[in-house]
Design a protein around this motif. Structure first.
Motif, PDB file in Angstrom:
ATOM      1  N   ASP A  79      47.313 -60.008 -31.155  1.00 16.41           N
ATOM      2  CA  ASP A  79      48.644 -59.472 -30.662  1.00 16.41           C
ATOM      3  C   ASP A  79      49.456 -59.467 -31.987  1.00 16.41           C
ATOM      4  O   ASP A  79      49.252 -60.389 -32.847  1.00 16.41           O
ATOM      5  N   ARG A  80      50.282 -58.375 -32.213  1.00 18.35           N
ATOM      6  CA  ARG A  80      51.123 -58.343 -33.465  1.00 18.35           C
ATOM      7  C   ARG A  80      52.232 -58.996 -32.983  1.00 18.35           C
ATOM      8  O   ARG A  80      53.073 -58.505 -31.886  1.00 18.35           O
ATOM      9  N   VAL A  81      52.731 -59.927 -33.787  1.00 12.00           N
ATOM     10  CA  VAL A  81      54.178 -60.506 -33.703  1.00 12.00           C
ATOM     11  C   VAL A  81      54.850 -60.804 -35.103  1.00 12.00           C
ATOM     12  O   VAL A  81      54.269 -60.328 -36.199  1.00 12.00           O
ATOM     13  N   ILE A  82      56.038 -60.948 -34.816  1.00  9.24           N
ATOM     14  CA  ILE A  82      56.855 -61.235 -36.203  1.00  9.24           C
ATOM     15  C   ILE A  82      57.350 -62.567 -36.134  1.00  9.24           C
ATOM     16  O   ILE A  82      57.806 -63.128 -34.983  1.00  9.24           O
ATOM     17  N   ASP A 127      58.697 -49.699 -34.724  1.00  5.21           N
ATOM     18  CA  ASP A 127      57.215 -49.868 -33.914  1.00  5.21           C
ATOM     19  C   ASP A 127      57.679 -48.993 -32.553  1.00  5.21           C
ATOM     20  O   ASP A 127      57.442 -49.316 -31.509  1.00  5.21           O
ATOM     21  N   THR A 128      57.350 -47.709 -32.990  1.00  5.62           N
ATOM     22  CA  THR A 128      57.520 -46.707 -31.753  1.00  5.62           C
ATOM     23  C   THR A 128      56.438 -46.762 -30.587  1.00  5.62           C
ATOM     24  O   THR A 128      56.628 -46.095 -29.631  1.00  5.62           O
ATOM     25  N   ASN A 129      55.458 -47.172 -31.127  1.00  6.66           N
ATOM     26  CA  ASN A 129      54.197 -47.171 -30.060  1.00  6.66           C
ATOM     27  C   ASN A 129      54.215 -48.600 -29.514  1.00  6.66           C
ATOM     28  O   ASN A 129      53.384 -48.975 -28.671  1.00  6.66           O
ATOM     29  N   GLU A 161      62.350 -53.488 -25.831  1.00  5.66           N
ATOM     30  CA  GLU A 161      62.062 -53.709 -24.545  1.00  5.66           C
ATOM     31  C   GLU A 161      60.802 -54.200 -24.328  1.00  5.66           C
ATOM     32  O   GLU A 161      60.506 -54.927 -23.112  1.00  5.66           O
ATOM     33  N   LYS A 162      59.634 -54.069 -25.231  1.00  8.60           N
ATOM     34  CA  LYS A 162      58.509 -54.614 -24.920  1.00  8.60           C
ATOM     35  C   LYS A 162      58.137 -56.009 -25.273  1.00  8.60           C
ATOM     36  O   LYS A 162      57.572 -56.861 -24.580  1.00  8.60           O
TER      37      LYS A 162
END
Length: 384
Positions: A79-82, A127-129, A161-162
């Motif tokens: 998973d991509r996280v900041i 991060d439009t996707n 939102e996600k």
């Protein structure tokens, strides 16, 4: 003199006598009806402290256990996280995230400066996707005495939102206002030895509805930290494993004290002690390591000039039995940190500023007339 140590560090913090007395009771069965009543009461009290109607779960373990639980129960490998990084505990988030195979993007600020919400905003908007799954950060970065703008950063996450927000509030919960439901925070991790005013050994994870939805997709390994098991047990006023029973006695006593004081009074007390400490430090000619506009209500970091910070700490410990925290990593010997978190009153603030001023005078490093620092601290306390 023995047994006079005064803890003025960011944790563990001083423990009230009645809380210590509660801990001295004989343990009871953790599957008994009496213990179930304690679990039920403390669960409601924890929701009050977090200002939430969501689930707040108790783990026998340190604050790091709660942090790790927040990750493994909401995310999946890759998973991509900041991760926000502006101190020692931001670095810890990165280590935990990478240990579980997450794709970590770091938003960094120099130690002593707060994280910039606009950096999170830019990354999240790009991060439009909607591939970013979480934003992970420390609210009160005690290694430097910085408070990060959790509300502003979390607003950017909500706009995405996600993604969910996973926040280390270990030294901010119980010290400053963190309305979980109002701000819409998804996961909050905290530990017992900070604002809760009890010894180390319990940690707490608050989970929003959105966090539980993320939990359904999570595939990271978990057993002892599987929050589904804690939720199932909590719904029956129990624990999935043997808990620290006597720490539960302490938890109920401390949370009852906090409810009697009231949330706003607790927050105002911490702000007042923070200001009194900051003003006393400045009045004796010392520099704050962190600008007071984004200083943490839990701790004040001080950067003395022309004197080793460790020598100051050692002298105060030797002469006054007051324990201050030192600098970490590259800040060792360059800063010391004064904790004003949890069970701290005006006398503690006055004592530590007086001790510091006396120590600097003894070392020949006080550049202002003796008494000027404590006079300013008392003036702030009297005014506030």
């Amino acid at each position: 003199m023995q047994d006079k140590l005064n803890l003025m560090i960011p944790g563990p913090t001083p423990v009230p006598e009645n809380v210590l007395s509660c801990m001295s009771k004989h343990p009871i069965g953790h599957r008994s009806g009496d213990f179930q009543k304690i679990v039920q009461r403390t669960t409601e009290q924890l929701k009050w402290l977090h200002q939430t109607t969501s689930d707040v779960l108790t783990i026998t373990g340190s604050g790091t256990a709660a942090m790790e639980a927040g990750i493994v129960n909401t995310l999946s490998k890759g998973d991509r996280v900041i991760c926000g990084d502006n101190g020692k505990f931001g670095e810890r988030w990165i280590k935990v995230a990478k240990a579980y195979g997450l794709d970590v993007q770091v938003v960094k600020a120099v130690w002593g400066e707060p994280l910039d919400p606009n950096q999170f905003k830019r990354i999240l908007e790009e991060d439009t996707n909607k591939t970013i799954k979480a934003v992970i950060l420390t609210h009160s970065e005690t290694s430097t005495g910085v408070i990060n703008d959790l509300k502003a950063i979390n607003n950017e996450v909500k706009n995405h939102e996600k993604a969910i927000t996973i926040a280390d509030c270990v030294t901010s919960l119980g010290a400053c206002n963190i309305p979980m439901d109002e701000w819409g925070i998804d996961v909050i991790a905290s530990g017992s030895q900070k604002g809760y005013m009890i010894p180390p050994g319990l940690s707490f994870v608050a989970m929003s509805k959105k966090a539980w939805e993320a939990n359904e997709q999570s595939n990271l390994p978990k057993f002892y930290l599987d929050l589904k098991q804690y939720l199932k047990a909590a719904n029956n006023n129990s624990n999935p494993y043997t808990p620290a029973i006597n720490l539960y006695f302490a938890l109920e006593a401390s949370l009852t004290m906090m409810q009697k004081e009231g949330l706003n009074n607790i927050f105002n007390r911490h702000t007042r002690h923070q200001k009194a400490t900051q003003e006393g430090i400045k009045a004796m000619g010392l520099n704050l390591f962190t600008n007071e506009s984004f200083g943490s209500p839990a701790i004040t970091a001080v950067k003395p000039e022309n004197v080793d910070a460790e020598n100051i700490r050692k002298t105060i410990k030797s002469d006054f039995d007051i324990l201050l925290a030192g600098g970490q990593d590259h800040l060792k010997g360059k800063i010391f940190r004064i904790g004003h978190l949890g069970f701290v009153n005006d006398r503690d603030i006055i004592s530590v500023i007086s001790a510091l001023e006396s120590t600097l005078s003894k070392m020949g490093k006080l550049n202002t007339p003796i008494g000027q620092g404590i006079a300013k601290t008392i003036a702030v306390l009297n005014k506030e």
